[in-house]
Scaffold this motif. Structure first.
Motif, PDB file in Angstrom:
ATOM      1  N   GLY A   5      44.584  85.535  29.181  1.00 45.50           N
ATOM      2  CA  GLY A   5      43.506  86.481  29.418  1.00 45.50           C
ATOM      3  C   GLY A   5      43.009  87.168  28.164  1.00 45.50           C
ATOM      4  N   HIS A   6      43.241  86.578  27.010  1.00 48.89           N
ATOM      5  CA  HIS A   6      42.798  87.208  25.776  1.00 48.89           C
ATOM      6  C   HIS A   6      41.527  86.565  25.204  1.00 48.89           C
ATOM      7  CE1 HIS A   6      45.092  83.792  24.252  1.00 48.89           C
ATOM      8  NE2 HIS A   6      44.427  83.918  23.126  1.00 48.89           N
ATOM      9  N   GLN A   7      41.013  85.572  25.898  1.00 41.44           N
ATOM     10  CA  GLN A   7      39.782  84.942  25.428  1.00 41.44           C
ATOM     11  C   GLN A   7      38.996  84.388  26.601  1.00 41.44           C
ATOM     12  OE1 GLN A   7      41.110  81.810  22.841  1.00 41.44           O
ATOM     13  NE2 GLN A   7      41.194  80.310  24.460  1.00 41.44           N
ATOM     14  N   VAL A   8      37.710  84.233  26.395  1.00 39.36           N
ATOM     15  CA  VAL A   8      36.857  83.589  27.396  1.00 39.36           C
ATOM     16  C   VAL A   8      36.731  82.125  26.994  1.00 39.36           C
ATOM     17  CG1 VAL A   8      34.562  83.531  28.415  1.00 39.36           C
ATOM     18  CG2 VAL A   8      35.609  85.722  27.859  1.00 39.36           C
ATOM     19  N   TRP A   9      37.126  81.223  27.877  1.00 34.19           N
ATOM     20  CA  TRP A   9      37.102  79.796  27.578  1.00 34.19           C
ATOM     21  C   TRP A   9      35.673  79.260  27.576  1.00 34.19           C
ATOM     22  CZ3 TRP A   9      41.433  77.821  25.813  1.00 34.19           C
ATOM     23  CH2 TRP A   9      42.629  78.446  26.140  1.00 34.19           C
ATOM     24  N   PRO A  10      35.374  78.285  26.722  1.00 31.79           N
ATOM     25  CA  PRO A  10      34.042  77.679  26.706  1.00 31.79           C
ATOM     26  C   PRO A  10      33.631  77.116  28.078  1.00 31.79           C
ATOM     27  CG  PRO A  10      35.234  77.036  24.735  1.00 31.79           C
ATOM     28  CD  PRO A  10      36.216  77.763  25.619  1.00 31.79           C
ATOM     29  N   SER A  11      34.583  76.577  28.833  1.00 33.06           N
ATOM     30  CA  SER A  11      34.258  76.048  30.160  1.00 33.06           C
ATOM     31  C   SER A  11      33.827  77.164  31.108  1.00 33.06           C
ATOM     32  CB  SER A  11      35.456  75.297  30.741  1.00 33.06           C
ATOM     33  OG  SER A  11      36.584  76.145  30.809  1.00 33.06           O
ATOM     34  N   SER A  12      34.372  78.352  30.927  1.00 35.68           N
ATOM     35  CA  SER A  12      33.973  79.507  31.735  1.00 35.68           C
ATOM     36  C   SER A  12      32.529  79.894  31.430  1.00 35.68           C
ATOM     37  CB  SER A  12      34.913  80.681  31.455  1.00 35.68           C
ATOM     38  OG  SER A  12      34.544  81.809  32.179  1.00 35.68           O
ATOM     39  N   MET A  13      32.178  79.900  30.156  1.00 32.60           N
ATOM     40  CA  MET A  13      30.797  80.211  29.775  1.00 32.60           C
ATOM     41  C   MET A  13      29.840  79.146  30.292  1.00 32.60           C
ATOM     42  SD  MET A  13      31.169  81.856  25.985  1.00 32.60           S
ATOM     43  CE  MET A  13      32.514  80.872  25.335  1.00 32.60           C
ATOM     44  N   ALA A  14      30.253  77.872  30.221  1.00 30.71           N
ATOM     45  CA  ALA A  14      29.406  76.782  30.715  1.00 30.71           C
ATOM     46  C   ALA A  14      29.194  76.907  32.220  1.00 30.71           C
ATOM     47  CB  ALA A  14      30.038  75.432  30.380  1.00 30.71           C
ATOM     48  N   LEU A  15      30.252  77.249  32.962  1.00 26.93           N
ATOM     49  CA  LEU A  15      30.123  77.446  34.402  1.00 26.93           C
ATOM     50  C   LEU A  15      29.150  78.574  34.715  1.00 26.93           C
ATOM     51  CD1 LEU A  15      30.913  76.982  37.353  1.00 26.93           C
ATOM     52  CD2 LEU A  15      32.894  78.467  36.955  1.00 26.93           C
ATOM     53  N   CYS A  16      29.261  79.682  33.999  1.00 23.33           N
ATOM     54  CA  CYS A  16      28.352  80.818  34.221  1.00 23.33           C
ATOM     55  C   CYS A  16      26.908  80.431  33.949  1.00 23.33           C
ATOM     56  CB  CYS A  16      28.754  81.994  33.341  1.00 23.33           C
ATOM     57  SG  CYS A  16      30.323  82.724  33.828  1.00 23.33           S
ATOM     58  N   LEU A  17      26.668  79.727  32.864  1.00 24.31           N
ATOM     59  CA  LEU A  17      25.301  79.297  32.558  1.00 24.31           C
ATOM     60  C   LEU A  17      24.764  78.358  33.626  1.00 24.31           C
ATOM     61  CD1 LEU A  17      25.619  78.747  28.706  1.00 24.31           C
ATOM     62  CD2 LEU A  17      24.372  80.581  29.893  1.00 24.31           C
ATOM     63  N   SER A  18      25.624  77.479  34.130  1.00 27.15           N
ATOM     64  CA  SER A  18      25.214  76.557  35.184  1.00 27.15           C
ATOM     65  C   SER A  18      24.888  77.306  36.472  1.00 27.15           C
ATOM     66  CB  SER A  18      26.319  75.531  35.430  1.00 27.15           C
ATOM     67  OG  SER A  18      25.975  74.678  36.493  1.00 27.15           O
ATOM     68  N   LEU A  19      25.722  78.268  36.849  1.00 32.48           N
ATOM     69  CA  LEU A  19      25.468  79.055  38.058  1.00 32.48           C
ATOM     70  C   LEU A  19      24.142  79.810  37.956  1.00 32.48           C
ATOM     71  CD1 LEU A  19      29.027  80.544  38.688  1.00 32.48           C
ATOM     72  CD2 LEU A  19      27.822  78.870  40.131  1.00 32.48           C
ATOM     73  N   ILE A  20      23.914  80.456  36.827  1.00 28.70           N
ATOM     74  CA  ILE A  20      22.676  81.214  36.633  1.00 28.70           C
ATOM     75  C   ILE A  20      21.482  80.271  36.660  1.00 28.70           C
ATOM     76  CG2 ILE A  20      21.369  82.593  34.971  1.00 28.70           C
ATOM     77  CD1 ILE A  20      24.141  83.790  34.141  1.00 28.70           C
TER      78      ILE A  20
END
Length: 86
Positions: A3-18
């Motif tokens: 929980g100390h970093q935001v994973w690139p896959s998490s950012m990609a998922l968020c961009l895809s959802l938006i």
């Protein structure tokens, strides 16, 4: 350590959802159903949960993860108060 970093896959998922909810305004996506609830397992920093709650305005969002306690000898153990009772 977790929980100390935001994973690139998490950012990609968020961009895809938006993009899926706001970026595609064609007829094919007009029938897309907006969920009423989201469960994120192994959320870590919880960025997708935050995006679902704050940006996509999904009414019920639950994020789960587990925590470890740092022990004096440098090892780690699970924090019992944060675990679901059996």
């Amino acid at each position: 350590k977790h929980g100390h970093q935001v994973w690139p896959s998490s950012m990609a998922l968020c961009l895809s959802l938006i993009h899926d909810y706001y970026g595609n305004k064609d007829a094919e996506n007009e029938s897309m159903v907006r969920p009423r609830s989201v469960l994120e397992l192994g959320a870590g920093m919880g960025l997708p949960s935050i995006v679902c709650r704050d940006v996509l305005q999904i009414p019920s969002v639950i994020a789960t993860d587990f925590w470890y306690l740092a022990v004096d000898d440098g090892s780690e153990e699970r924090e019992p108060e944060r675990l679901i009772p059996e």
